[in-house]
Design a protein around this motif. Structure first.
Motif, PDB file in Angstrom:
ATOM      1  N   ARG A   1       0.905  -1.203  -0.033  1.00  0.00           N
ATOM      2  CA  ARG A   1       0.152  -0.001  -0.088  1.00  0.00           C
ATOM      3  C   ARG A   1       0.726   1.373  -0.080  1.00  0.00           C
ATOM      4  O   ARG A   1       0.440   2.188  -0.489  1.00  0.00           O
ATOM      5  CB  ARG A   1      -0.856  -0.014   1.128  1.00  0.00           C
ATOM      6  N   GLU A   2       2.100   1.049   0.672  1.00  0.00           N
ATOM      7  CA  GLU A   2       2.882   2.321   0.986  1.00  0.00           C
ATOM      8  C   GLU A   2       3.617   2.711  -0.629  1.00  0.00           C
ATOM      9  O   GLU A   2       3.715   3.899  -0.984  1.00  0.00           O
ATOM     10  CB  GLU A   2       4.114   2.177   1.759  1.00  0.00           C
ATOM     11  N   THR A   3       3.549   1.431  -1.136  1.00  0.00           N
ATOM     12  CA  THR A   3       4.224   1.526  -2.753  1.00  0.00           C
ATOM     13  C   THR A   3       3.321   2.377  -3.716  1.00  0.00           C
ATOM     14  O   THR A   3       3.810   3.515  -4.224  1.00  0.00           O
ATOM     15  CB  THR A   3       4.403   0.404  -3.306  1.00  0.00           C
ATOM     16  N   PHE A   4       2.154   2.157  -3.705  1.00  0.00           N
ATOM     17  CA  PHE A   4       0.927   2.555  -4.356  1.00  0.00           C
ATOM     18  C   PHE A   4       0.944   4.003  -4.294  1.00  0.00           C
ATOM     19  O   PHE A   4       0.873   4.922  -5.045  1.00  0.00           O
ATOM     20  CB  PHE A   4      -0.180   1.747  -4.709  1.00  0.00           C
ATOM     21  N   ALA A   5       0.562   4.299  -2.881  1.00  0.00           N
ATOM     22  CA  ALA A   5       0.380   5.921  -2.416  1.00  0.00           C
ATOM     23  C   ALA A   5       1.533   6.332  -2.762  1.00  0.00           C
ATOM     24  O   ALA A   5       1.546   7.760  -3.066  1.00  0.00           O
ATOM     25  CB  ALA A   5       0.087   5.799  -0.949  1.00  0.00           C
ATOM     26  N   GLY A   6       2.644   5.862  -2.603  1.00  0.00           N
ATOM     27  CA  GLY A   6       3.930   6.689  -3.096  1.00  0.00           C
ATOM     28  C   GLY A   6       4.206   6.964  -4.220  1.00  0.00           C
ATOM     29  O   GLY A   6       4.877   8.153  -4.858  1.00  0.00           O
ATOM     30  N   TRP A   7       3.545   6.295  -5.215  1.00  0.00           N
ATOM     31  CA  TRP A   7       3.318   6.647  -6.691  1.00  0.00           C
ATOM     32  C   TRP A   7       2.839   8.112  -6.944  1.00  0.00           C
ATOM     33  O   TRP A   7       3.509   8.810  -7.496  1.00  0.00           O
ATOM     34  CB  TRP A   7       2.461   5.769  -7.455  1.00  0.00           C
ATOM     35  N   PHE A   8       1.820   8.263  -6.357  1.00  0.00           N
ATOM     36  CA  PHE A   8       1.111   9.520  -6.383  1.00  0.00           C
ATOM     37  C   PHE A   8       1.566  10.709  -5.748  1.00  0.00           C
ATOM     38  O   PHE A   8       1.741  11.827  -5.996  1.00  0.00           O
ATOM     39  CB  PHE A   8      -0.286   9.609  -5.903  1.00  0.00           C
ATOM     40  N   LEU A   9       2.345  10.420  -4.549  1.00  0.00           N
ATOM     41  CA  LEU A   9       3.091  11.264  -3.803  1.00  0.00           C
ATOM     42  C   LEU A   9       4.359  11.786  -4.323  1.00  0.00           C
ATOM     43  O   LEU A   9       4.308  12.975  -4.571  1.00  0.00           O
ATOM     44  CB  LEU A   9       3.217  10.784  -2.305  1.00  0.00           C
ATOM     45  N   LEU A  10       5.099  11.067  -4.954  1.00  0.00           N
ATOM     46  CA  LEU A  10       6.303  11.420  -5.798  1.00  0.00           C
ATOM     47  C   LEU A  10       6.023  12.153  -6.861  1.00  0.00           C
ATOM     48  O   LEU A  10       6.498  13.344  -7.204  1.00  0.00           O
ATOM     49  CB  LEU A  10       7.068  10.193  -5.768  1.00  0.00           C
ATOM     50  N   SER A  11       4.889  11.531  -7.640  1.00  0.00           N
ATOM     51  CA  SER A  11       4.663  12.434  -8.821  1.00  0.00           C
ATOM     52  C   SER A  11       3.852  13.785  -8.566  1.00  0.00           C
ATOM     53  O   SER A  11       4.057  14.903  -9.341  1.00  0.00           O
ATOM     54  CB  SER A  11       3.445  11.407  -9.521  1.00  0.00           C
TER      55      SER A  11
ATOM     56  N   VAL B   1      -5.065  11.793  -3.999  1.00  0.00           N
ATOM     57  CA  VAL B   1      -5.103  10.376  -4.138  1.00  0.00           C
ATOM     58  C   VAL B   1      -4.652   9.449  -3.275  1.00  0.00           C
ATOM     59  O   VAL B   1      -5.161   8.368  -2.755  1.00  0.00           O
ATOM     60  CB  VAL B   1      -4.708  10.171  -5.502  1.00  0.00           C
ATOM     61  N   THR B   2      -3.498  10.008  -2.430  1.00  0.00           N
ATOM     62  CA  THR B   2      -2.810   9.196  -1.533  1.00  0.00           C
ATOM     63  C   THR B   2      -3.663   8.817  -0.416  1.00  0.00           C
ATOM     64  O   THR B   2      -3.394   8.012   0.421  1.00  0.00           O
ATOM     65  CB  THR B   2      -1.662   9.739  -1.365  1.00  0.00           C
ATOM     66  N   TRP B   3      -4.355   9.737  -0.010  1.00  0.00           N
ATOM     67  CA  TRP B   3      -5.383   9.474   1.168  1.00  0.00           C
ATOM     68  C   TRP B   3      -6.289   8.480   0.958  1.00  0.00           C
ATOM     69  O   TRP B   3      -6.721   7.894   2.113  1.00  0.00           O
ATOM     70  CB  TRP B   3      -6.001  10.931   1.318  1.00  0.00           C
ATOM     71  N   PHE B   4      -6.509   8.018  -0.039  1.00  0.00           N
ATOM     72  CA  PHE B   4      -7.339   6.843  -0.353  1.00  0.00           C
ATOM     73  C   PHE B   4      -6.761   5.702  -0.427  1.00  0.00           C
ATOM     74  O   PHE B   4      -7.121   4.317  -0.467  1.00  0.00           O
ATOM     75  CB  PHE B   4      -8.454   7.098  -1.559  1.00  0.00           C
ATOM     76  N   GLY B   5      -5.299   5.779  -0.027  1.00  0.00           N
ATOM     77  CA  GLY B   5      -4.484   4.546  -0.222  1.00  0.00           C
ATOM     78  C   GLY B   5      -4.005   4.258   1.149  1.00  0.00           C
ATOM     79  O   GLY B   5      -4.408   3.204   1.880  1.00  0.00           O
TER      80      GLY B   5
END
Length: 622
Positions: A164-174, A214-218
């Motif tokens: 879950r951290e990986t996928f939320a991280g996609w949107f955070l770093l973007s 978006v990260t908030w929903f991960g």
């Protein structure tokens, strides 16, 4: 105009806006030492099986495709983002574990590269474009970020990537990349900025807000990154827009991003159930499970190292901005470690994948500092800032020393990444995987899964049992699983008979015990037990209304009381539901830790497992 001032350290572009060799060389020194080993580790990671958590969300995504509704038919404490990612991956062939791994590594590596590509320009005034070689610089720093941040990612076990951290991280770093790029569009004199560039800056700022939302929903704890990001946005005196305009663009983007995720949630899930589980029930139950004290969160050696690197880098970035030796847009990256540490502390669990954001943030900060140092060292007008940083070592450092410092830092980062990738668990598996996992048939063999032994997770035995259940139940039959592996249902291609796919919703002993970081008081214990009783009654009512085609116990599950005895654990926690199961089902087969109960034949019935009260091994008629 509102909030505008001259950029810190503004100066003309280097003579002829010539290609900057030093930044390119620094990036290559980062890439070269670890490129091979990161590539090897990436290849090996692409051949690794899915762990428990990835399997859980594989089932969720598949179940939604079969018509179930998230949170109504599947009870889960996580936001919808991870399930949505699995849905997209499955549409791209990600039901296959190798394909899933390839997709994860491609997107994750691409995001790391995107974050690196936004770094060039930190050492020059906003709007200065080194023309011919800007693309080459961005490509070089993209590769540097892929190597350095990728080595950190691949230092985690197969269990801890694609989390879950990986996928939320996609949107955070973007989101961070979009914010930094928006600021870099400014010209040295803002009046020279045309309307098209301003519109692009507004769009990038809105995109930053949307991606952050978006990260908030991960992981809801990712909201802790937002205050630092907004602070960096407000302090940015080189942004093309005034502070009200950029704040409005970011907020509008965040609203749009949140609205899209809410719409998707409504499309695949039940909003009322999500709110009840996430806001009302999860804090009562899940917050106490395995909660750790603050020192325990940072006990692992890698955790202390990543945290130290992140805090030191953050402090340097703040100091450079405060003394006007760096542009304020550096704070968008420089403050990342603070959000990552807060994200870990609030969760209190300290799982290895919870440390992923700290490791990624720490490395991005140091890459940003390296870009800043390399670009400033190349610029004759800006060399003073590097000299001042070295003044403690020499009163009058030579130009060669000034330019050598970024190269030394780049080489150090590269060697560190090479060491981390070379010693990663994936690189260590490369030789064995080359002979066993090279073909789909090899990746479906017992020998393959034996390469990844786990006492509490048995994917080979689950596959055998899933095949058995699929052969003995109709395609539209539903199956109840007691344990922590709804992935079994995905393997058997059967939907869950009830929303209760996690044992901890029915056996609340882990929540009642708590952890060193939090233990429930008397009131909390009463609320936990009340919730458990409601769950048992609901489970029993649903099974009576629509009896499962099979009832499967997966033993050695975490958060259960009787490690080797699933039926006893279930009976101890849910005696009424267990009595009904013993009456209507018999144990038909056992595959290691997986025990399959099928409906009893007419009139045969079943007795309760003997010894289930006094600790003897459970025994049921065959």
């Amino acid at each position: 105009m509102e909030g505008r001032s001259e950029p810190a350290g503004a100066h003309p572009a280097p003579r002829g806006e010539r290609a900057r060799v030093l930044p390119l060389l620094a990036a290559l020194l980062v890439v070269a030492p670890g490129l091979y080993w990161v590539a090897v580790a990436t290849w090996a990671a692409s051949l690794s099986p899915l762990g428990r958590d990835q399997g859980i969300f594989q089932y969720f995504a598949w179940a939604l495709r079969e018509g179930d509704v998230l949170y109504r038919d599947i009870r889960d404490v996580n936001g919808p983002l991870t399930t949505l990612v699995h849905l997209v991956f499955q549409a791209l062939g990600g039901e296959d574990e190798h394909r899933f791994r390839v997709l994860d590594l491609a997107v994750t590596g691409g995001v790391f590269a995107l974050a690196g590509a936004c770094l060039p320009g930190l050492g020059a005034p906003a709007g200065v474009r080194p023309a011919a070689r800007l693309l080459a610089e961005r490509a070089a720093w993209a590769a540097a970020a892929w190597v350095v941040v990728g080595a950190q990612y691949l230092s985690h076990l197969y269990w801890d990537i694609a989390q879950r951290e990986t996928f939320a991280g996609w949107f955070l770093l973007s989101s961070i990349a979009a914010q930094v790029l928006a600021s870099s569009l400014a010209a040295p004199r803002r009046g020279a900025l045309d309307g098209r560039a301003r519109r692009l800056a507004a769009a990038l700022t809105a995109m930053a807000g949307a991606l952050a939302a978006v990260t908030w929903f991960g992981k809801p704890t990712f909201v802790l990154f937002t205050p630092a990001q907004v602070l960096a946005l407000l302090l940015d005196d080189e942004h093309p827009l005034g502070w009200k305009a950029r704040l409005g663009a970011y907020a509008g983007g965040a609203l749009a991003g949140a609205s899209v995720l809410l719409a998707l949630l409504l499309g695949v899930g039940d909003l009322a159930s999500f709110v009840r589980i996430a806001i009302v029930e999860a804090p009562v139950l899940y917050r106490y499970i395995w909660a750790q004290r603050l020192p325990e969160l940072f006990a692992p050696g890698y955790a202390r190292l990543d945290t130290a690197l992140g805090l030191v880098g953050c402090a340097i970035a703040i100091a450079l901005v405060a003394t006007r030796r760096a542009p304020r847009r550096l704070l968008a990256i420089g403050l990342l470690p603070l959000g990552a540490i807060a994200n870990l502390v609030v969760q209190r669990k300290g799982f290895a994948y919870h440390h992923q954001p700290i490791g990624a943030a720490a490395r991005l900060v140091w890459l940003a500092l390296l870009v800043l140092a390399a670009e400033r060292a190349w610029s004759a007008r800006a060399a003073w800032s590097v000299r001042s940083a070295l003044s403690a070592l020499s009163a009058r450092p030579s130009r060669a020393l000034v330019r050598a410092a970024p190269l030394a830092l780049g080489a150090a980062l590269g060697l560190f990444a090479a060491l981390q990738a070379r010693t990663s668990p994936h690189a260590a598996m490369a030789s064995a995987l080359s002979s066993i996992a090279a073909t789909p048939e090899g990746r479906a063999s017992e020998a393959y899964f034996a390469l990844y032994p786990e006492s509490h997770y048995r994917p080979w035995e689950m596959r055998l049992a899933a095949r058995y259940v699929a052969e003995r139940t109709s395609p539209d039959a539903r199956v109840q699983v007691y344990g922590m592996d709804p992935y079994f249902l995905f393997l058997a291609r059967r939907l869950s008979a009830t929303p209760y796919v996690y044992a901890y919703d029915l056996n609340v002993s882990a929540a009642l015990l708590g952890g060193s970081g939090a233990r429930p008081d008397a009131l909390a214990r009463r609320r936990i037990l009340d919730m458990q009783r409601r769950h048992e009654r609901d489970l029993l009512a649903r099974m009576r209304e629509r009896p499962p085609g099979a009832f499967v116990f997966i033993e050695h599950a975490p958060m259960t009381s009787f490690w080797d005895d699933g039926p006893r654990d279930f009976e101890t926690s849910c005696p009424e539901a267990a009595a009904w199961v013993w009456q209507h089902y018999r144990e038909a087969a056992r595959f290691g830790v997986v025990r399959v109960f099928l409906p009893a034949t007419a009139g045969e019935g079943i007795t309760a497992p003997e010894g289930s009260r006094d600790g003897a091994a459970a025994r049921t008629p065959r």
